[in-house]
Write an enzyme that holds these catalytic residues in place. Structure first.
Site, short mmCIF file in Angstrom:
data_model
loop_
_atom_site.label_atom_id
_atom_site.label_comp_id
_atom_site.label_asym_id
_atom_site.label_seq_id
_atom_site.Cartn_x
_atom_site.Cartn_y
_atom_site.Cartn_z
CD GLU A 231 -1.80 2.33 1.51
OE1 GLU A 231 -1.42 3.16 0.65
OE2 GLU A 231 -1.92 2.61 2.71
CB CYS A 265 -2.36 6.30 2.11
SG CYS A 265 -0.88 5.91 3.06
#
Length: 466
Positions: A231, A265
């Protein structure tokens, strides 16, 4: 010798230093994880669930204390800090409750002469390389499903959050997680590469971090034929095609952008606004953001983006975001407000005044960068087609969202967004049941929900001939 160092994000003062583990300690941890694996994997789902329930209980009981740790260590405001600990409890409890069902044997075919079954079996020792921006949640979403499956976990946390990492390890031990099943490692990058990734006993690696770090780990893991989940952040588009209530639309966009001081994020890093409402939207955003005032994170108990803002996580993070804003301005962007390290009382901490940027040149180097901090960047789109081109014009593909008043307009637009998670007239909910992950340079693999049980598992086929 280099160390893991916990620093007060508000004052800039070091709190405590933690030495790196030696090569011998790293090897011992890996030996322990391997040794503990057979007994842990041999327990029933119900037995492992009982331990995970205890982990969840302790995260819940210690939420306020855990919140204070991350408020100090990486600047998370009080309004979010204890909530992150509670969310971690919810994740552990979700897998304790649902793990056995999610990993249950599944009959593929059955006939009078044979029966073929798909099973979910643990892989063994896993390595987690976790970031600083959500010190508890990131660990929970990796560790919980894999502990429930019967894997063992070596956890290398970010070097700036050692106190948070130690607090998680304390919870694991107090909850009855056996020695070796979960181990907190203060490892160097060299140790990660040569003592862990290259060791055949480590069967999988999960990394949340930068694109550069992900590429390096994926290359090493690929050479060793190991599964990786990555990720790697994003530059999520947040498209506003129409809005009757501009102040409400701006308030929602700004609050979403400034969650965790912009260090998320899947934050809405590129707000793309239809030309019909663009000027009013920008004016309102500048008004709202310019009124925000700095406060110590422990004192911010209401929602972010409303009245106050806290510090960034580190001096390096603050310096990088200011440099990015300056680079954007040099490239031709307009900085309407903010974007400076604060002077006077706040100079010793890691405070950057939230900024509003427009006119970032499309196609410039800074246009394709991820702004990981309190920067509200707004783009003008002449029509829906241009809005879609801008939305997908990014190397990343983590999340995306689109808003419109007219029925069906946002849904039709959202079908064409290149992302792992798409919200229509709202954000994708961050819940323990909802899978998280992206495409393109945002990485691959999924965490949370039922897909979180599918990554580090031996999907073994058993065929029984009658």
């Amino acid at each position: 010798m280099p160390k893991y160092v916990s620093v007060d994000a508000h004052s800039g003062a070091p709190v405590r230093e933690y030495p790196f583990h030696s090569d011998a300690q790293v090897r011992q941890a890996l030996d322990g994880a391997e040794a503990a694996g057979a007994e842990w994997a041999g327990r029933s789902f119900a037995q492992r669930a009982e331990v995970l329930e205890a982990v969840a209980d302790l995260f819940e009981q210690r939420a306020e204390k855990l919140g204070r740790i991350i408020s100090r260590e990486m600047g998370k405001v009080a309004a979010e800090a204890a909530g992150e600990a509670q969310f971690s409890a919810d994740i552990f409890r979700y897998y304790a409750t649902n793990g056995e069902r999610l990993a249950a044997d599944r009959t593929l075919t059955e006939s009078p002469t044979s029966r073929t079954v798909l099973q979910h079996k643990p892989l063994g020792v896993l390595l987690g390389i976790m970031p600083w921006n959500y010190p508890y949640y990131q660990v929970a979403r990796f560790a919980a499903p894999n502990l429930m499956l019967g894997n063992t976990v070596l956890l290398k946390h970010a070097e700036s959050v050692p106190e948070s990492a130690a607090a998680i390890a304390d919870i694991m031990a107090a909850a009855g997680v056996p020695t070796g099943v979960y181990t907190n490692l203060r490892a160097t990058h060299d140790q990660v590469s040569h003592l862990l990734i290259e060791d055949p006993r480590v069967r999988g690696i999960s990394l949340t971090g930068s694109e550069r770090a992900g590429a390096a780990v994926a290359a090493q893991a690929g050479a060793a034929l190991k599964k990786v989940v990555l990720e790697l952040g994003g530059s999520d588009p947040y498209v506003v095609l129409s809005a009757q209530d501009i102040p409400a639309a701006v308030a929602a966009a700004v609050q979403t952008r400034l969650e965790n001081t912009g260090q998320a994020c899947n934050s809405n890093k590129r707000i793309i606004v239809h030309a019909d409402i663009y000027e009013d939207f920008v004016a309102e955003a500048v008004r709202v953001v310019s009124q925000l005032q700095p406060r110590p994170p422990a004192e911010i108990t209401d929602g972010v983006g409303q009245r106050f803002f806290g510090p960034m996580s580190s001096a390096g993070a603050a310096e990088k975001i200011v440099a990015q804003i300056e680079a954007a301005a040099a490239a031709g962007a307009t900085v309407h407000t903010g974007g400076q390290r604060l002077d006077g009382l706040w100079a010793s901490g890691f405070y950057v005044s939230p900024a509003v940027l427009t006119d970032v040149p499309v196609g410039s180097e800074v246009y394709y960068e991820e702004f990981f901090g309190p920067v509200v960047t707004i783009f003008r789109a002449a029509d829906d087609a241009e809005a879609l081109r801008l939305a997908n014009d990014t190397p990343y593909g983590l999340g995306a969202s689109v808003f419109a008043d007219q029925p069906g307009r946002a849904e039709a637009f959202g079908e064409h967004l290149q992302a792992g998670m798409v919200g229509i007239n709202g954000e994708v909910p961050m819940t323990e049941e909802t899978p998280f992950g992206g495409v393109k340079s945002s990485g691959y693999g999924r965490e949370l929900g039922e897909l979180g049980m599918e990554e580090f598992v031996n999907k073994r086929v058993i065929c029984v001939h009658k």
